[in-house]
Design an enzyme around this catalytic site. Structure first.
Site, short mmCIF file in Angstrom:
data_model
loop_
_atom_site.label_atom_id
_atom_site.label_comp_id
_atom_site.label_asym_id
_atom_site.label_seq_id
_atom_site.Cartn_x
_atom_site.Cartn_y
_atom_site.Cartn_z
CB CYS A 3 -0.99 -0.02 1.18
SG CYS A 3 -0.24 0.06 2.81
NE ARG A 9 -4.53 1.42 1.81
CZ ARG A 9 -4.39 2.16 0.71
NH1 ARG A 9 -5.29 2.03 -0.24
NH2 ARG A 9 -3.41 3.01 0.57
CG ASP A 119 -5.38 5.56 2.60
OD1 ASP A 119 -5.33 5.09 3.75
OD2 ASP A 119 -4.50 6.31 2.13
P1 4NP Z 1 -1.85 2.89 4.06
O1 4NP Z 1 -2.47 4.29 4.57
O2 4NP Z 1 -1.33 3.13 2.66
O3 4NP Z 1 -3.01 1.96 4.07
O4 4NP Z 1 -0.75 2.53 5.04
C1 4NP Z 1 -1.76 5.48 4.54
C2 4NP Z 1 -1.05 5.85 5.66
C3 4NP Z 1 -0.34 7.04 5.65
C4 4NP Z 1 -0.33 7.83 4.51
C5 4NP Z 1 -1.04 7.45 3.37
C6 4NP Z 1 -1.74 6.25 3.39
N1 4NP Z 1 0.39 9.06 4.50
O5 4NP Z 1 0.37 9.77 3.48
O6 4NP Z 1 1.03 9.38 5.51
#
Ligand code: 4NP
Length: 155
Positions: A3, A9, A119
């Site tokens: 991810c 995720r 997300d």
């Molecule tokens: P993930 O969620 O891709 O599911 O881990 C996110 C966590 C942090 C960020 C973006 C997506 N961020 O930009 O910090």
């Protein structure tokens, strides 16, 4: 399992798949990574941990890492949680990018629909439960599909 941040995720996807691999006695190896590097070294988001714990899965020891080109050497199948993640994987992998190894996770459940695992980062806890359920279903399909093969993706 890939991810963006490797804190919401894909840690769930790693934990869920690890759980199913152990339950089925499979010799597969699973790992997770993120494409944006903002959270490298961090434990999974507290709500990902909470939701996983509620379903009997401990993801607390995972630490975020960056996706790297060599992941194409180490893994047979690379599952992206969303289409923007595939774009990032392409960019990071450069010459190592192998489209035959990259899959959108939810296409295992809804082939050809190109559905993203949303997300949950900006939202409240119910979003994490929804993400857990989506990933759990996709991982069941992957295990059903490949557990008779000695190599995932092979016959
Ligand atoms: P993930 O969620 O891709 O599911 O881990 C996110 C966590 C942090 C960020 C973006 C997506 N961020 O930009 O910090």
């Amino acid at each position: 399992m890939v991810c963006l941040g490797n804190i919401c995720r894909s840690p769930l996807a790693e934990g869920i798949m690890e759980y199913k691999i152990a339950r089925q006695g499979l010799s597969w190896q699973v790992d997770s990574a993120g494409t944006n590097g903002y959270h490298v070294g961090e434990a999974p988001h507290r709500l990902s941990q909470k939701v996983a714990t509620a379903r009997g899965i401990d993801i607390s020891r995972q630490r975020a890492r960056n996706f790297c080109p060599e992941d194409f050497d180490r893994f047979d199948r690379i599952y992206a949680m969303a289409e923007d993640v595939i774009d990032e994987i392409k960019w990071i992998a450069g010459k190592k990018f192998n489209p035959a190894k990259v899959f959108l996770l939810m296409n295992e459940v809804y082939p050809g629909k190109d559905m993203d695992v949303p997300d949950p980062w900006y939202g409240p806890e119910p979003g994490y439960h929804k993400v857990f359920d989506m990933i759990d279903t996709a991982c069941d399909r992957i295990v059903e599909k490949y557990s008779k093969s000695r190599v995932p993706g092979g016959e």
